[in-house]
Design an enzyme around this catalytic site. Structure first.
Site, PDB file in Angstrom:
ATOM      1  N   THR A 184       0.831  -1.202   0.000  1.00 60.30           N
ATOM      2  CA  THR A 184       0.000   0.000   0.000  1.00 60.30           C
ATOM      3  C   THR A 184       0.866   1.252   0.000  1.00 60.30           C
ATOM      4  OG1 THR A 184      -1.673  -1.227   1.248  1.00 60.30           O
ATOM      5  CG2 THR A 184      -1.945   1.149   1.100  1.00 60.30           C
ATOM      6  N   ASP A 185       1.950   1.240   0.771  1.00 59.08           N
ATOM      7  CA  ASP A 185       2.892   2.359   0.748  1.00 59.08           C
ATOM      8  C   ASP A 185       3.484   2.538  -0.648  1.00 59.08           C
ATOM      9  OD1 ASP A 185       2.779   3.377   3.321  1.00 59.08           O
ATOM     10  OD2 ASP A 185       4.322   2.047   4.103  1.00 59.08           O
ATOM     11  N   ILE A 186       3.897   1.438  -1.258  1.00 56.44           N
ATOM     12  CA  ILE A 186       4.507   1.507  -2.588  1.00 56.44           C
ATOM     13  C   ILE A 186       3.513   2.080  -3.599  1.00 56.44           C
ATOM     14  CG2 ILE A 186       5.474   0.154  -4.482  1.00 56.44           C
ATOM     15  CD1 ILE A 186       7.345   0.303  -2.108  1.00 56.44           C
TER      16      ILE A 186
END
Length: 419
Positions: A184-186
């Site tokens: 999700t961060d990526i």
């Protein structure tokens, strides 16, 4: 536009003031650094970005010197590190001056967290109306959860990804699972880059800056993709299927004689070719399996047949035979095998970036391959404060700032003087 030494690259001339840490923001700015933007990473005096201490494992250079955590190096290549105390009034004044000379400011503080320092969008817009300002938070600038802290693991759960990841209920080890990287961060970092590039295009056309509001939860819900539409089309929440696909069969892992392979059959022609290689050409003509919708409906019966067949040959045998028949198949590689794969080697994904002092480290290349404006040669992630002196000397007005006074006051820290 501001100057940048990476002439000829796609983002040459773009300067980014990077007030982010951990992963989503740094991932976005690393991509833009790969494309030639000048990225000034602002770090706090007491250790810098949190991920500098997220080890072991640590990276060593070609002389054997410890260069800090592998995690930090995975997401900060190509940047300049400047140590400024954001809580110090003189540090804030210096940051406002840097923002005024930048094209983009990107930050991932809590909602409203930078307003007390005069570094929020509304404050900086007053000194630079065409500024592109990107905020990354867990839940966005608005809504009932806006004040909550958001972390990738939490958002994978709340945003539905974990509900469709893991072994199906009733099987061994069945429980919701996170993805093996902070996906999700990526993805949020990738969407942030898209938003920033769109806003820069608008700025170039109109002279107007704008505020980009990126939320991890928004990105996670948006990237549920077909699983989200499956729910909206049926009113039924998708469930965990292990390595199986909800809409394509056979599309999963199978156990061969000496390990597992992935069979990724996407159409009826591929299935017919698979059946021929497997010595069962009649299976492709069976009404239960002749088309993908029928294979989905009769998934259990077909998978039982195929697993019995797949276990009769080795991984290498299946891979060679099926690739020759243009049937998508491949091994499940660990990361060591990934970097030994001839295709990965051919594409140059393992690199040896050089730092500002000429030391060589190990690294991963940008996957962006542009024919006219390729990614710049990889430069290693910087040591903490490596560029404080040079950046401040180049960009701060000498009539308004004395770097020695800033250092004496504790507003900035030069390399070698970190706590």
């Amino acid at each position: 536009m501001t100057s940048n030494p990476a002439q000829g690259s796609a983002l040459s001339g773009i300067r980014i003031l990077d007030l982010t840490r951990i992963l989503a923001g740094p991932w976005a700015t690393q991509i833009m650094a790969d494309l030639g933007a000048e990225v000034i990473k602002v770090e706090r005096p007491d250790g810098g970005d949190d991920t500098r201490s997220w080890g072991p494992p640590n990276v060593t250079d070609d002389s054997g010197k410890d260069r800090g955590s592998a995690y930090f190096h995975s997401t900060n290549r190509g940047k300049k590190s400047v140590v400024i105390d954001i809580a110090h009034p003189e540090g804030q004044r210096a940051l406002r001056a840097l923002a005024k000379s930048s094209d983009v400011v990107i930050e991932n503080f809590k909602v409203g967290g930078l307003a007390k320092y005069g570094l929020d969008y509304e404050s900086l817009q007053q000194v630079k109306p065409d500024l592109v300002y990107c905020s990354i938070t867990g839940f966005g600038q608005t809504g009932p959860y806006a004040d909550r802290a958001g972390y990738d693991f939490l958002i994978q759960a709340m945003g539905g990804l974990m509900s469709v990841t893991g072994q199906r209920d009733g099987t061994s080890g069945a429980e919701p699972m996170k993805v093996g990287v902070a996906l999700t961060d990526i993805l949020t970092g990738l969407y942030a880059v898209i938003g920033i590039l769109a806003a820069l295009r608008h700025r170039d056309a109109t002279g107007e800056g704008q505020h980009i509001d990126m939320a991890l939860l928004d990105v996670q819900v948006a990237t549920l993709a077909n699983q989200a539409m499956n729910y909206l089309a049926t009113g039924k929440s998708p469930t965990r299927l292990g390595n199986s696909h909800p809409s394509i069969v056979p599309y999963q892992a199978f156990e061969a004689r000496d390990g597992h392979v992935i069979l990724a059959i996407g159409n009826d022609g591929q299935f017919a070719r698979f059946c021929k290689v497997a010595g069962m050409p009649g299976l492709a003509e069976d009404p239960r399996f002749a088309t993908n919708p029928e294979r989905v409906r009769n998934r259990g019966a077909l998978i039982a047949i195929l697993q019995g067949v797949m276990s009769g040959r080795t991984m290498d045998d299946w891979i060679a035979r099926l690739n020759a028949a243009s049937v998508p198949v491949g091994p499940i590689n660990d990361v060591e095998r990934v970097f030994e794969d001839p295709q990965v080697k051919s594409r140059g994904l393992r690199t040896a970036p050089i730092d500002s002092e000429g030391a060589m480290l190990q690294g991963v290349a940008s996957p962006l391959k542009l024919s006219r404006t390729p990614a710049i040669p990889p430069k290693a992630a910087p040591d903490l404060g490596a560029d404080t002196l040079s950046v401040l000397t180049d960009l701060l007005d000498k009539g308004e700032f004395d770097i020695n006074e800033l250092q004496a006051a504790g507003a900035v820290v030069l390399k070698g003087n970190q706590q």
